[in-house]
Design a protein around this motif. Structure first.
Motif: not given
Ligand code: PLP
Length: 389
Positions: A91-106
């Motif tokens: 969609c020509a938008a940008q991506v950024d990430f939020v790191d995971i919780d090591p327990v749930t991996r979510n």
């Protein structure tokens, strides 16, 4: 024969369902599409469902409906299949990430909260977030929705792994705490249509847009025409009102989907039993095992363990190779998306999301699928025991 990490379960009822459609005359765009959509929304407990050609197509349409475009940003987790991030780039938008919780991996809700507060100060809030129910275990959707909804951030739940699971006392796909939830029907997922996916929502307008975008942005519904001249209210008349796609699913696939959905609870039961047996068989090995949080019942799409470097000198690579050599099809989920060469070109680098990177270093997905036999389970468990002896 190699034991796969996952595979579809097709029985005579599935085969019969597809053959019936082949003999019916409607192999695409017939009644099975509506039947599958009705069955899905009744199963999941949401208002509206649109079936599409893949989970990736479903993510793309969800992003379009969130009005993602140039200058907008979408946040997601690095521990996912690349499609959860690529949908923003389409969609020509940008991506950024939020790191995971090591327990749930979510995606880590506390980190999301922190990042939102910082972005808000800079007036750079994302337009949408894609959260992923990794391995079939729901994210803490109520908390995520409470953070995003007041800030007008569209919550897209990528439940590709999680159909058949629960969040709190509701089925995955209820859309109680998401604006849109997407599913995938790839053969390794909870149910399959070969390729396929769905967009679920409780919002009427969002549903109407998804339906239109699935098929070229076209409508034939006289009530929805922009040009209401009477001569246009004919059955041959259609209007293109948006730039859509051909993301349709066929009747052949939908017949398989309806049949598979009837078997879904049985599939999940088998996956749950296998997970339970892995828990007890692997408890004393130098592995970190997956755990269910009190708010979720996993659909057990994958059984992802981590080699515990504090308890063994063996590296993940060694365990992986030893299992492969024993004819066991292990896998690794996931290479963090931001480390892909394509994302490195966008400016991401090693060290950016360290929880996902550390998890990836030691992760291993063990075989788990509905038709896995007792013998196959024994082969995998025994092989692991031998490797760590
Ligand atoms: C499988 C998967 C997808 C994409 O689904 P396809 O149907 O293969 O396009 C998206 N996100 C996640 C997390 C997946 O596992």
């Amino acid at each position: 024969m190699l034991i796969p990490y996952s595979t579809q379960s097709i029985d005579e009822s599935d085969i019969h369902a597809v053959i019936t459609v082949l003999r019916s005359g409607w192999i695409t765009q017939g009644p099975c599409i509506g039947h599958f959509e009705t069955a899905l929304r009744e199963y999941c407990g949401c208002q509206y469902a649109t079936v599409v050609s893949s989970g990736t197509a479903a993510l793309h349409l969800a992003c379009r409906v969130a009005n993602l475009g140039s200058g907008d940003v979408l946040w997601t987790t690095p521990n996912t299949f690349i499609a959860s991030a690529n949908c923003a780039l389409y969609c020509a938008a940008q991506v950024d990430f939020v790191d995971i919780d090591p327990v749930t991996r979510n995606l880590d809700v506390a980190l999301l909260e922190k990042k939102l507060a910082e972005a808000e100060k800079k007036r750079q809030l994302p337009k949408a977030v894609v959260v992923v129910d990794f391995a079939g275990h729901s994210c803490d959707m109520e908390k995520i929705y409470a953070l995003c909804h007041p800030r007008n951030i569209v919550v897209i739940e990528d439940a590709s792994h999680a159909l058949g699971g629960f969040y709190q006392d509701g089925k995955i796909g209820s859309c109680r705490f998401s604006d849109l939830t997407i599913l995938s029907f790839h053969p390794v997922k909870s149910i399959t249509t070969g390729e396929g996916g769905a967009v679920l929502t409780n919002h009427r307008e969002k549903h109407d847009r998804v339906q239109k975008l699935r098929s070229h942005g076209v409508t034939r519904d006289p009530a929805k025409l922009i040009d209401q001249r009477p001569e246009h209210c004919r059955s041959w008349y259609y209007e293109q009102q948006d730039l859509g796609f051909n993301y349709r699913l066929t009747d052949l696939q939908c017949a398989l989907g309806v049949s598979q959905l009837k078997r879904l609870d049985g599939f999940i039961e088998k996956r749950r039993n296998l997970a339970r047996r892995y828990h007890s068989r692997l408890a004393n090995l130098p592995l970190k095992l997956p755990v269910e949080q009190s708010y979720a019942q996993s659909a057990w799409h994958i059984y992802a363990v981590e080699i515990d470097p504090k308890k063994t000198l063996l590296k993940r690579e060694q365990v992986y190779s030893a299992l492969k050599n024993a004819g066991i099809g292990v896998n690794v989920h996931y290479i963090p998306v931001h480390l892909q060469p394509y994302y490195a070109r966008l400016g991401f680098k090693k060290g950016d999301f360290q929880n996902a990177e550390r998890y990836y270093e030691n992760a291993l997905s063990l075989p788990i699928f509905p038709d896995m036999t007792k013998e196959q389970f024994e082969t995998v468990s025994t092989a692991l025991g031998t490797i760590f002896k």
